[in-house]
Design a protein around this motif. Structure first.
Motif, short mmCIF file in Angstrom:
data_model
loop_
_atom_site.label_atom_id
_atom_site.label_comp_id
_atom_site.label_asym_id
_atom_site.label_seq_id
_atom_site.Cartn_x
_atom_site.Cartn_y
_atom_site.Cartn_z
N THR A 32 23.86 -12.74 33.55
CA THR A 32 24.63 -12.95 32.32
C THR A 32 26.03 -13.42 32.70
O THR A 32 26.69 -12.81 33.55
CB THR A 32 24.74 -11.64 31.51
OG1 THR A 32 23.43 -11.19 31.15
CG2 THR A 32 25.57 -11.87 30.24
N GLU B 50 27.45 -14.44 27.31
CA GLU B 50 28.07 -13.47 26.43
C GLU B 50 29.51 -13.91 26.17
O GLU B 50 30.32 -14.05 27.09
CB GLU B 50 28.07 -12.07 27.06
CG GLU B 50 28.78 -11.02 26.26
CD GLU B 50 28.21 -10.86 24.86
OE1 GLU B 50 28.96 -11.20 23.89
OE2 GLU B 50 27.03 -10.45 24.72
N THR C 35 31.68 -12.40 23.84
CA THR C 35 32.60 -11.33 23.45
C THR C 35 33.47 -10.95 24.65
O THR C 35 32.96 -10.79 25.76
CB THR C 35 31.81 -10.09 22.97
OG1 THR C 35 30.95 -10.48 21.90
CG2 THR C 35 32.75 -8.99 22.51
N ASP D 118 29.12 -1.38 34.99
CA ASP D 118 28.86 -1.52 33.56
C ASP D 118 29.99 -2.33 32.91
O ASP D 118 31.17 -1.99 33.07
CB ASP D 118 28.78 -0.15 32.88
CG ASP D 118 27.55 0.64 33.30
OD1 ASP D 118 26.71 0.07 34.03
OD2 ASP D 118 27.44 1.81 32.91
N VAL E 197 31.89 -3.14 29.70
CA VAL E 197 32.15 -2.66 28.34
C VAL E 197 32.87 -3.77 27.59
O VAL E 197 33.94 -4.23 28.00
CB VAL E 197 33.00 -1.38 28.36
CG1 VAL E 197 33.24 -0.89 26.92
CG2 VAL E 197 32.31 -0.29 29.18
N LEU E 198 32.27 -4.22 26.49
CA LEU E 198 32.82 -5.33 25.72
C LEU E 198 33.80 -4.85 24.66
O LEU E 198 33.86 -3.65 24.33
CB LEU E 198 31.67 -6.10 25.06
CG LEU E 198 30.64 -6.69 26.05
CD1 LEU E 198 29.49 -7.34 25.28
CD2 LEU E 198 31.30 -7.68 26.98
N ASP F 13 33.77 -5.15 21.56
CA ASP F 13 33.14 -4.59 20.35
C ASP F 13 32.45 -3.26 20.62
O ASP F 13 31.76 -2.72 19.75
CB ASP F 13 32.16 -5.59 19.75
CG ASP F 13 31.03 -5.97 20.69
OD1 ASP F 13 30.88 -5.33 21.76
OD2 ASP F 13 30.28 -6.93 20.38
N GLY F 14 32.63 -2.71 21.85
CA GLY F 14 32.08 -1.40 22.18
C GLY F 14 30.73 -1.43 22.87
O GLY F 14 30.28 -0.40 23.38
N ARG F 15 30.07 -2.56 22.88
CA ARG F 15 28.77 -2.62 23.56
C ARG F 15 28.96 -2.43 25.07
O ARG F 15 29.96 -2.85 25.65
CB ARG F 15 28.09 -3.96 23.30
CG ARG F 15 27.48 -4.08 21.91
CD ARG F 15 26.81 -5.43 21.74
NE ARG F 15 27.78 -6.51 21.74
CZ ARG F 15 27.58 -7.71 22.30
NH1 ARG F 15 26.46 -7.96 22.96
NH2 ARG F 15 28.51 -8.64 22.22
N ARG F 16 27.96 -1.82 25.69
CA ARG F 16 27.97 -1.59 27.14
C ARG F 16 26.78 -2.32 27.77
O ARG F 16 25.64 -2.11 27.35
CB ARG F 16 27.89 -0.10 27.44
CG ARG F 16 27.86 0.25 28.93
CD ARG F 16 27.75 1.76 29.13
NE ARG F 16 28.93 2.45 28.63
CZ ARG F 16 29.95 2.83 29.39
NH1 ARG F 16 29.92 2.57 30.71
NH2 ARG F 16 30.97 3.46 28.88
N CYS F 17 27.05 -3.16 28.76
CA CYS F 17 26.00 -3.91 29.46
C CYS F 17 25.91 -3.37 30.89
O CYS F 17 26.83 -3.58 31.69
CB CYS F 17 26.32 -5.39 29.47
SG CYS F 17 26.62 -6.10 27.83
#
Length: 298
Positions: free
Chosen positions: A172, A197, A199, A209, A211-212, A214-218
């Protein structure tokens, strides 16, 4: 004052490799080392070096320590731990510099001074450099075991990494507002299966990890980033060496044999190439050391 025929500034892989060729030519050699190997962070993480034939999987510090032991077995080699400063051209045609309170005069110089990596200002990224954040897939990609890989963009060079890395795992590209890919770049990434991605990245947590905003965690197995590089020493600039601009920063301009724009000053390793690793540094050093020796004859 230490008068010497050959001085090698930088005692990491390239510098020791160059010094070894000179030592085996039975020439007096001085190695000056500031003790700041570029890959020292890999040792701190308890990781190992890879991609270097015959040394795959060994700790970088162990490779360097064994190389130093072998080099210092030659009686014509002298080693000084310290920072080379105030490099200059002497009136007698030699080169001078200072290490602590000691003045050195050399007929030939080999600069293996390396580079310094400046990480992008993403919270949590710099702390993981050499642990779970890397720059070279050939050095670290295999050990990610085909897990998810993230590329944190800091420049258009991120496309290069993001197009390569799918061979090591699903990839990604986190654009992080660093640049906008062109249609051709988007087509290349699509062909390679790289996800994009858009964001912004807020921080890096855990092992790797992302952390974006908007709060999402990849969750990623590892991350790759494009660190800016800077000369680790001002010596080349002090001597008037020409530089080239690489994709991630400047490097010393040399010919195929490691000769800089200043006669009798040679350079090798990461300071003299746009990108490198341990194996390339050792090869550069061997060629440059031999060329420096030949320069006294031809």
């Amino acid at each position: 004052m230490i008068p010497i025929e050959f001085a090698v500034i930088g005692g990491s892989y390239a510098g020791m490799s160059a010094a070894l060729q000179l030592a085996r030519a039975r020439r007096p050699v001085l190695v000056v080392d500031a003790g700041q190997r570029r890959n020292r962070f890999v040792d701190e993480a308890g990781a190992t070096a890879h991609g270097f034939l015959g040394q795959d999987g060994r700790a970088p510090a162990a490779i360097a320590a064994e190389a130093r032991r072998q080099l210092l077995a030659y009686p014509n080699v002298r080693w000084i731990d310290g920072l080379a400063e105030d490099a200059h051209h002497r009136p007698d045609g030699r080169f001078g510099f200072r290490v602590g309170g000691t003045e050195v005069s050399a007929a030939r110089l080999v600069l293996a001074t390396g580079v310094r990596d400046d990480m992008p200002p993403v919270p949590g990224l710099a702390e993981r450099w050499g642990r779970s954040v890397f720059h070279c897939p050939y050095c670290h990609g295999y050990e990610l075991e085909e897990g998810a890989i993230g590329v944190i963009a800091t420049s258009p060079m991120a496309v290069h990494q993001a197009a390569m890395l799918p061979d090591w795992g699903p990839t990604t590209l986190f654009l992080n507002e660093a640049f906008t890919p062109s249609p051709d770049e988007l087509a290349l990434l699509a062909r390679r299966g790289t996800q994009i991605e858009r964001t912004p990245v807020a921080r890096i947590d855990g092992v790797a990890d992302v952390v974006l905003a908007d709060g999402r965690r990849c969750a990623m197995a590892g991350l790759f980033a494009q660190a800016r590089v800077h000369m680790a020493s001002p010596v080349a600039e002090q001597l008037g060496c020409a530089f080239e601009q690489g994709p991630m920063g400047p490097f010393i301009q040399v010919d195929r044999m490691g000769q800089t724009s200043v006669p009798h000053v040679f350079a090798c390793g990461d300071a003299a190439r746009a990108a490198g690793n341990v194996a390339l540094a050792v090869g550069d050093g061997a060629m440059t050391g031999a060329a420096a020796h030949r320069s006294v004859m031809f």
